[in-house]
Enzyme design. Structure first.
Site, mmCIF file in Angstrom:
data_model
loop_
_atom_site.group_PDB
_atom_site.id
_atom_site.type_symbol
_atom_site.label_atom_id
_atom_site.label_comp_id
_atom_site.label_asym_id
_atom_site.label_seq_id
_atom_site.Cartn_x
_atom_site.Cartn_y
_atom_site.Cartn_z
ATOM 1 N N PHE A 179 0.802 -1.218 0.000
ATOM 2 C CA PHE A 179 0.000 0.000 0.000
ATOM 3 C C PHE A 179 0.832 1.264 0.000
ATOM 4 O O PHE A 179 0.367 2.319 -0.419
ATOM 5 C CB PHE A 179 -0.950 0.019 1.214
ATOM 6 C CG PHE A 179 -0.276 0.315 2.533
ATOM 7 C CD1 PHE A 179 0.000 1.623 2.925
ATOM 8 C CD2 PHE A 179 0.066 -0.711 3.402
ATOM 9 C CE1 PHE A 179 0.616 1.895 4.142
ATOM 10 C CE2 PHE A 179 0.673 -0.450 4.620
ATOM 11 C CZ PHE A 179 0.955 0.861 4.984
ATOM 12 N N LYS B 243 -1.232 -7.868 -8.344
ATOM 13 C CA LYS B 243 -2.167 -7.820 -7.214
ATOM 14 C C LYS B 243 -1.729 -6.680 -6.306
ATOM 15 O O LYS B 243 -0.834 -6.832 -5.479
ATOM 16 C CB LYS B 243 -2.160 -9.149 -6.458
ATOM 17 C CG LYS B 243 -3.453 -9.471 -5.679
ATOM 18 C CD LYS B 243 -3.838 -8.492 -4.615
ATOM 19 C CE LYS B 243 -2.945 -8.564 -3.400
ATOM 20 N NZ LYS B 243 -3.404 -7.599 -2.304
ATOM 21 N N SER C 264 5.775 -6.703 4.362
ATOM 22 C CA SER C 264 6.386 -6.961 5.666
ATOM 23 C C SER C 264 7.165 -8.269 5.640
ATOM 24 O O SER C 264 6.923 -9.159 4.814
ATOM 25 C CB SER C 264 5.301 -7.026 6.743
ATOM 26 O OG SER C 264 4.509 -8.192 6.578
ATOM 27 N N CYS D 94 9.551 1.494 3.487
ATOM 28 C CA CYS D 94 10.537 0.531 3.982
ATOM 29 C C CYS D 94 11.933 1.121 4.062
ATOM 30 O O CYS D 94 12.807 0.542 4.691
ATOM 31 C CB CYS D 94 10.536 -0.724 3.110
ATOM 32 S SG CYS D 94 11.139 -0.451 1.431
ATOM 33 N N GLU E 82 9.253 -3.261 13.264
ATOM 34 C CA GLU E 82 9.030 -2.301 12.184
ATOM 35 C C GLU E 82 7.684 -1.615 12.439
ATOM 36 O O GLU E 82 6.624 -2.223 12.271
ATOM 37 C CB GLU E 82 9.021 -2.992 10.819
ATOM 38 C CG GLU E 82 8.881 -2.000 9.673
ATOM 39 C CD GLU E 82 8.822 -2.669 8.310
ATOM 40 O OE1 GLU E 82 9.233 -2.033 7.334
ATOM 41 O OE2 GLU E 82 8.353 -3.823 8.228
#
Length: 496
Positions: A150, A174, A227, A282, A381
């Site tokens: 996202f 996707k 993740s 990230c 994280e």
């Protein structure tokens, strides 16, 4: 009436009746702006079969023709970049300048993929043995799946899709169901550029769609960004099914500040890298490692700059940080602030009550000092606007802190000492290193990827490794004998 966002399959928007749908929010207001169709097994199969049917024709399309499509797509993307950035801001929440930067970095990857004819050249060895030539060719894999996150709904698809189709593959993308419209926009743009039907498909959905792609026998490879727990799952599940997988996982990026550094430059970098895109990236700096004795001064400079940071709707002029993507994510990030306080870290700036009227998923920039490695705000994280400062007594102690972390995505060092910088880039166990650069994302002609728990698989994203991932090498050993000299006649005229 709420807008509907549906799949793009075989060159057109899917018009079937979905079994399930999901809500897409405007993060700045908290209002539902659309509903997205969530794919079931039937839609997964339809998208993959469309890509499989398109593969033979696209594989045999000349490199020149593929490049022309990409050049046209690049021109269209350049012309409509503001429109795409506005879509990203509306569904993700990042400010328009961040969204525009995202589109620009994606555009650079389209430009790189336009060089496919040069990048796909093989090698040739004449007379490897007497009368024998050996050469290599790079061929496409077939149908490839791309599962994107996202936080960069335009850029990350553009890390993979242009390279994959340049190599002759067909793609099923996707995207995240949280902000799906950018992917649909890209599919329509590539169709307008002349990409044949079925070469690029978009499948909206959640874990059902992911598992469908990972298990489908026609899908030869999968690229993933997300993740670490999900990256590990995608890698293990995909490889168990015999697929080639590159799965880029999470991060806990450190920025080391040595005593000789320009502290104003370092403080500016910490704020921009820690709170840009609300920390939902990230490559965000999560931990500033202040090497004694600069900690107090550095924390003071960072907090001064944070006080001037304008938090607001990303569409409004002057906004420098927007909301988080969903209410659930906002609550998750806020819970880490609570945990940091409970663990004994020093809360220098508290962003839990940003004072923004109305709805929306708001959390202000937050700063902790004297964070210890055992605290959850250090180990996990967080993926939000929470910056931690850890103290280190020396360069060696700072290096040990970075290298002992299970993640190895990106890191940075701020110093005016060239010898220290060179030593750091050699000794640090991280995939991407910045020297006085806080977010060292490689340009498109290098490749993006970390080490340790930040990457599952052996191929980084885009650049040269991207082309390697989306092709497989075939080596041909060839002997052509002249029949006039006693060789085997292979059907050619004797004077060939």
């Amino acid at each position: 009436m709420t807008n509907r966002i549906s799949h793009w399959i075989d060159g057109k928007s899917w018009t079937g009746v979905p079994e399930r749908t999901g809500e897409v929010f405007d993060p700045a207001t908290g209002e539902v702006r659309a509903r997205v169709d969530l794919a079931g097994a039937g839609e997964v199969h339809a998208a993959v079969e469309a890509a499989a049917a398109a593969f033979p024709g696209w594989r045999d399309t000349s490199l020149a023709a593929r490049a022309r499509v990409l050049f046209t797509a690049r021109h269209l993307l350049e012309a409509r970049r503001d429109e795409l950035a506005a879509i990203v801001t509306a569904e993700h929440g990042k400010v328009l300048s961040d969204a525009a930067g995202e589109v620009q970095r994606g555009l650079e990857n389209v430009e790189f993929a336009c060089g496919a004819a040069q990048l796909l050249k093989g090698g040739f060895s004449e007379n490897a043995s007497r009368g024998v030539d050996v050469y290599s060719i790079a061929q496409p894999l077939g149908v490839v799946g791309v599962i994107s996150p996202f936080n960069f709904p335009a850029m990350v698809p553009l890390w993979f899709v242009p390279n994959a189709i340049a190599c002759g593959n067909t793609v099923v993308l996707k995207p995240s169901e949280k902000d799906p419209s950018a992917a649909s926009f890209l599919a329509e743009l590539f169709a307008e550029a002349g990409l044949p039907e079925g070469v690029f498909n978009v499948l909206h959905g959640d874990k059902v769609a992911v598992d469908g792609l990972l298990g489908h026998p026609e899908v030869r490879a999968v690229s993933f960004v997300g993740s670490t727990p999900i990256a590990r799952y995608v890698y293990e599940t995909g490889t168990a099914a015999g697929k080639r997988v590159q799965a880029l996982g999470g991060a806990k990026n450190h920025m080391v500040v040595l005593p000789d550094a320009d502290l104003d430059l370092a403080a500016d970098a910490a704020v921009s890298a820690g709170f840009g895109s609300a920390g939902e990236r990230c490559m965000a700096v999560s931990v500033v490692v202040a090497v004694d004795p600069v900690g107090d001064e550095l924390v003071s400079k960072i907090s001064e700059r944070m006080a001037k940071l304008c938090v607001g709707d990303g569409r409004e002029p002057g906004s420098e940080m927007g909301p988080l993507v969903t209410a659930a994510h906002r609550e998750r990030v806020a819970s880490y602030v609570d945990a940091g306080v409970s663990a004994g870290a020093e809360l220098v700036v508290d962003g839990r009550e940003p004072g923004i009227a109305g709805g929306g998923f708001w959390l202000g920039p937050t700063l902790f000092d004297r964070v210890e490695p055992g605290m959850s705000i250090y180990t996990d994280e967080i993926f939000g606007p929470v910056l931690s400062v850890a103290r280190a007594s020396s360069y060696d102690a700072a290096l040990e802190l970075v290298n002992s972390n299970p993640y190895g995505n990106g890191t940075a060092i701020f110093t005016n000492d060239g010898g220290a910088a060179r030593r750091f880039q050699n000794e640090v166990e991280v995939g991407m290193v910045g020297v006085n650069v806080p977010i060292p994302v490689p340009v498109s002609y290098y490749s993006f990827g970390g080490w340790k728990n930040s990457l599952f698989g052996d191929s980084h994203a885009y650049g040269p490794e991207g082309f390697h991932f989306f092709t497989r090498t075939k080596v041909v050993t060839s002997r052509w004998l002249d029949p006039s000299h006693g060789g085997v006649n292979l059907g050619f005229p004797r004077n060939f």
